[in-house]
Enzyme design. Structure first.
Site, PDB file in Angstrom:
ATOM      1  CB  VAL A 115      -0.828   0.019   1.286  1.00  0.00           C
ATOM      2  CG1 VAL A 115      -2.020  -1.331   1.140  1.00  0.00           C
ATOM      3  CG2 VAL A 115      -0.188   0.112   2.775  1.00  0.00           C
ATOM      4  CG  ASP A 116       5.031   0.504  -0.405  1.00  0.00           C
ATOM      5  OD1 ASP A 116       4.790   0.670  -1.708  1.00  0.00           O
ATOM      6  OD2 ASP A 116       5.808  -0.258  -0.094  1.00  0.00           O
ATOM      7  CG  HIS A 137      -3.982  -6.080   0.582  1.00  0.00           C
ATOM      8  ND1 HIS A 137      -3.017  -6.839   1.222  1.00  0.00           N
ATOM      9  CD2 HIS A 137      -4.801  -6.874   0.207  1.00  0.00           C
ATOM     10  CE1 HIS A 137      -3.283  -8.027   1.419  1.00  0.00           C
ATOM     11  NE2 HIS A 137      -4.425  -8.143   0.503  1.00  0.00           N
ATOM     12  CB  CYS A 184     -19.821  12.426   2.119  1.00  0.00           C
ATOM     13  SG  CYS A 184     -18.259  13.075   2.140  1.00  0.00           S
ATOM     14  CB  CYS A 209     -15.101  14.405   5.895  1.00  0.00           C
ATOM     15  SG  CYS A 209     -15.590  14.915   4.331  1.00  0.00           S
ATOM     16  N   GLY A 225       8.698 -11.240  -2.788  1.00  0.00           N
ATOM     17  CA  GLY A 225       8.768 -10.550  -1.482  1.00  0.00           C
ATOM     18  C   GLY A 225       7.448 -10.804  -0.755  1.00  0.00           C
ATOM     19  CB  THR A 226       4.165 -12.044  -0.795  1.00  0.00           C
ATOM     20  OG1 THR A 226       3.179 -12.384   0.065  1.00  0.00           O
ATOM     21  CG2 THR A 226       4.321 -13.120  -1.914  1.00  0.00           C
ATOM     22  CB  SER A 227       4.879 -14.155   4.312  1.00  0.00           C
ATOM     23  OG  SER A 227       3.650 -13.777   4.491  1.00  0.00           O
TER      24      SER A 227
HETATM   25  P1  OAD Z   1       5.087 -10.458   5.116  1.00  0.00           P
HETATM   26  O1  OAD Z   1       5.705  -9.327   6.014  1.00  0.00           O
HETATM   27  O2  OAD Z   1       4.017 -11.468   5.551  1.00  0.00           O
HETATM   28  O3  OAD Z   1       5.911 -11.064   4.268  1.00  0.00           O
HETATM   29  C1  OAD Z   1       7.202 -10.546   3.715  1.00  0.00           C
HETATM   30  C2  OAD Z   1       8.087 -11.418   2.864  1.00  0.00           C
HETATM   31  O4  OAD Z   1       9.122 -10.838   2.244  1.00  0.00           O
HETATM   32  C3  OAD Z   1       8.432 -12.635   3.641  1.00  0.00           C
HETATM   33  O5  OAD Z   1       8.429 -13.908   3.162  1.00  0.00           O
HETATM   34  C4  OAD Z   1      10.384 -12.274   3.615  1.00  0.00           C
HETATM   35  O6  OAD Z   1      10.945 -13.312   3.665  1.00  0.00           O
HETATM   36  C5  OAD Z   1      10.374 -11.411   2.373  1.00  0.00           C
HETATM   37  N1  OAD Z   1      11.407 -10.576   2.247  1.00  0.00           N
HETATM   38  C6  OAD Z   1      12.123  -9.876   3.206  1.00  0.00           C
HETATM   39  N2  OAD Z   1      13.253  -9.132   2.562  1.00  0.00           N
HETATM   40  C7  OAD Z   1      12.965  -9.356   1.293  1.00  0.00           C
HETATM   41  C8  OAD Z   1      13.895  -8.681   0.261  1.00  0.00           C
HETATM   42  N3  OAD Z   1      14.644  -7.758   0.358  1.00  0.00           N
HETATM   43  N4  OAD Z   1      13.490  -9.390  -0.962  1.00  0.00           N
HETATM   44  C9  OAD Z   1      12.522 -10.096  -1.227  1.00  0.00           C
HETATM   45  N5  OAD Z   1      11.767 -10.557  -0.101  1.00  0.00           N
HETATM   46  C10 OAD Z   1      12.119 -10.190   0.967  1.00  0.00           C
HETATM   47  O7  OAD Z   1       4.190  -9.594   3.931  1.00  0.00           O
HETATM   48  P2  OAD Z   1       3.159  -9.582   2.782  1.00  0.00           P
HETATM   49  O8  OAD Z   1       3.166 -10.955   2.362  1.00  0.00           O
HETATM   50  O9  OAD Z   1       3.266  -8.527   2.213  1.00  0.00           O
HETATM   51  O10 OAD Z   1      -2.140  -6.582   4.581  1.00  0.00           O
HETATM   52  O11 OAD Z   1       1.896  -9.495   3.657  1.00  0.00           O
HETATM   53  C11 OAD Z   1       0.626  -9.544   3.308  1.00  0.00           C
HETATM   54  C12 OAD Z   1      -0.401  -8.646   3.812  1.00  0.00           C
HETATM   55  O12 OAD Z   1      -0.295  -8.974   5.289  1.00  0.00           O
HETATM   56  C13 OAD Z   1       0.021  -7.340   3.772  1.00  0.00           C
HETATM   57  O13 OAD Z   1      -0.471  -6.673   2.441  1.00  0.00           O
HETATM   58  C14 OAD Z   1      -0.457  -6.617   4.604  1.00  0.00           C
HETATM   59  C15 OAD Z   1      -0.462  -7.470   5.934  1.00  0.00           C
HETATM   60  O14 OAD Z   1      -1.133  -7.640   6.977  1.00  0.00           O
HETATM   61  C16 OAD Z   1      -2.780  -5.640   4.850  1.00  0.00           C
HETATM   62  O15 OAD Z   1      -2.461  -4.662   5.401  1.00  0.00           O
HETATM   63  C17 OAD Z   1      -4.290  -5.996   4.523  1.00  0.00           C
END
Ligand code: OAD
Length: 244
Positions: A103-104, A119, A130, A147, A187-189
Site C-alpha cells: 500500500v506504500d 490492498h 460521504c 472530512c 517478497g511475500t510470505s
Molecule cells: P510479510 O511481512 O508477511 O512477508 C514479507 C516477505 O518478504 C517474507 O516472506 C520475507 O522473507 C520477504 N522478504 C524480506 N526481505 C526481502 C527482500 N529484500 N526481497 C524479497 N523478499 C523479502 O508481507 P506480505 O506477504 O506482503 O495486509 O503480507 C501480506 C499482507 O499482510 C499485507 O499486504 C498486509 C499484511 O497484513 C494488509 O495490511 C491488509
C-alpha cells in the site's frame, strides 16, 4: 543441472505472457518494515489487531497513529532497484500485470502503470460517510482526520482484514494469473488470502511460477523454482539476463 535462475531466465525468454504478485519484501530494501519479519509488531500489537474495521471502530486514533507512521515511512522511502526492474518488465512484456499487496505507492512511483493495488493505498483516505477522497502523504495535523465536507471520520483507503478486495482489481489479477506462462511471486510470505491464492491460480493454469524471496514460504513446494535473494538484487539480474 541448470540453476533455478537459469531456468527462470530461459522461461522468460520463451514467454510472452508474464505477470507478478508482490508483497512487503519488495519494499524492504527501501527501508519499509515487512509485516511478519522480526519485530513485526506495532506498539505490541499484531497487524491483525490494528488493520481491522473493528479496531477502527473501537479506537480510530490508534489505528490512524499506525497508518501515520507507515505514511511517514512511505513519504521518506524511495523505490529501489526491484521496483524499477518490475516497471521495466512491464515495458518488455505486453499485458504484464503487477498485482501488489503493498500500500506504500512505491511501484507507481517506480513507473509501474499496469498495476493493481489489491490492498488499497496509504496515499489515499476517504470519508466513511460521504466517500470524499483525499490523496496525499503529507503529515496529518489532527488524528483521526475528519472530512472537510461533512465532518465525519476519514479512514485510510486500505483493505482491512475481514474486508473484500476491490472487485475489479481482484478480477484483473486473477485473469492475469490464469493467462500467464511465467508468474513471479516476489517478497511475500504468501500467508494472506485471497491475494496469495493468485500464485496457486497461476500454477493450476499451467504457468511456471517462480518465487523471489530470501526465505521459503508455505507455498514454495508448489512452485517451479525459487531465487533465494533480496528482490532488489535478483530482479535487476533477471532483467539484465534477458535479450535487448
Ligand atoms: P510479510 O511481512 O508477511 O512477508 C514479507 C516477505 O518478504 C517474507 O516472506 C520475507 O522473507 C520477504 N522478504 C524480506 N526481505 C526481502 C527482500 N529484500 N526481497 C524479497 N523478499 C523479502 O508481507 P506480505 O506477504 O506482503 O495486509 O503480507 C501480506 C499482507 O499482510 C499485507 O499486504 C498486509 C499484511 O497484513 C494488509 O495490511 C491488509
Amino acid at each position: 543441472m541448470p540453476s533455478d535462475f537459469e531456468r527462470l531466465v530461459s522461461a522468460l525468454r520463451r514467454a510472452s505472457r508474464v505477470s507478478a504478485l508482490t508483497g512487503a519484501g519488495v519494499s524492504a530494501e527501501s527501508g519499509i518494515a515487512t509485516f511478519r519479519g522480526a519485530g513485526g509488531l506495532w506498539e505490541g500489537h499484531r497487524i491483525e489487531e490494528v488493520a481491522t474495521p473493528e479496531a477502527f471502530a473501537e479506537d480510530p486514533e490508534r489505528v490512524w497513529r499506525f497508518y501515520e507512521m507507515r505514511r511517514r515511512n512511505a513519504r521518506e522511502a524511495r523505490p529501489n532497484a526491484g521496483h524499477e526492474a518490475l516497471a521495466a518488465l512491464e515495458e518488455r512484456f505486453p499485458g504484464f500485470l503487477l498485482a501488489t499487496q503493498n500500500v506504500d505507492g512505491l511501484h507507481r512511483r517506480a513507473g509501474s502503470r499496469n498495476l493493481v493495488e489489491l490492498h488499497g493505498s496509504i496515499v489515499r483516505r476517504y470519508c466513511v460517510r460521504c466517500r470524499r477522497i483525499e490523496e496525499d502523504l503529507e503529515p496529518l495535523e489532527v488524528l483521526p482526520p475528519v472530512c472537510e465536507a461533512c465532518g465525519n471520520l476519514m479512514r485510510p483507503d486500505i483493505v482491512w482484514f475481514g474486508e473484500p478486495l476491490p472487485v475489479e482489481a481482484w478480477a484483473d489479477a486473477q485473469e492475469a494469473a490464469r493467462a500467464s506462462e511465467v508468474y513471479l511471486v516476489v517478497g511475500t510470505s504468501a500467508e494472506v488470502y485471497p491475494a496469495a491464492g493468485l500464485a496457486l491460480i497461476a500454477a493450476d493454469a499451467g504457468a511456471e511460477v517462480f518465487e523471489i524471496n530470501p526465505a521459503a514460504t508455505a507455498l514454495s513446494p508448489m512452485f517451479s523454482g525459487a531465487i533465494r535473494e533480496p528482490s532488489g538484487e535478483a530482479l535487476p539480474r533477471i532483467l539484465s539476463a534477458l535479450p535487448g
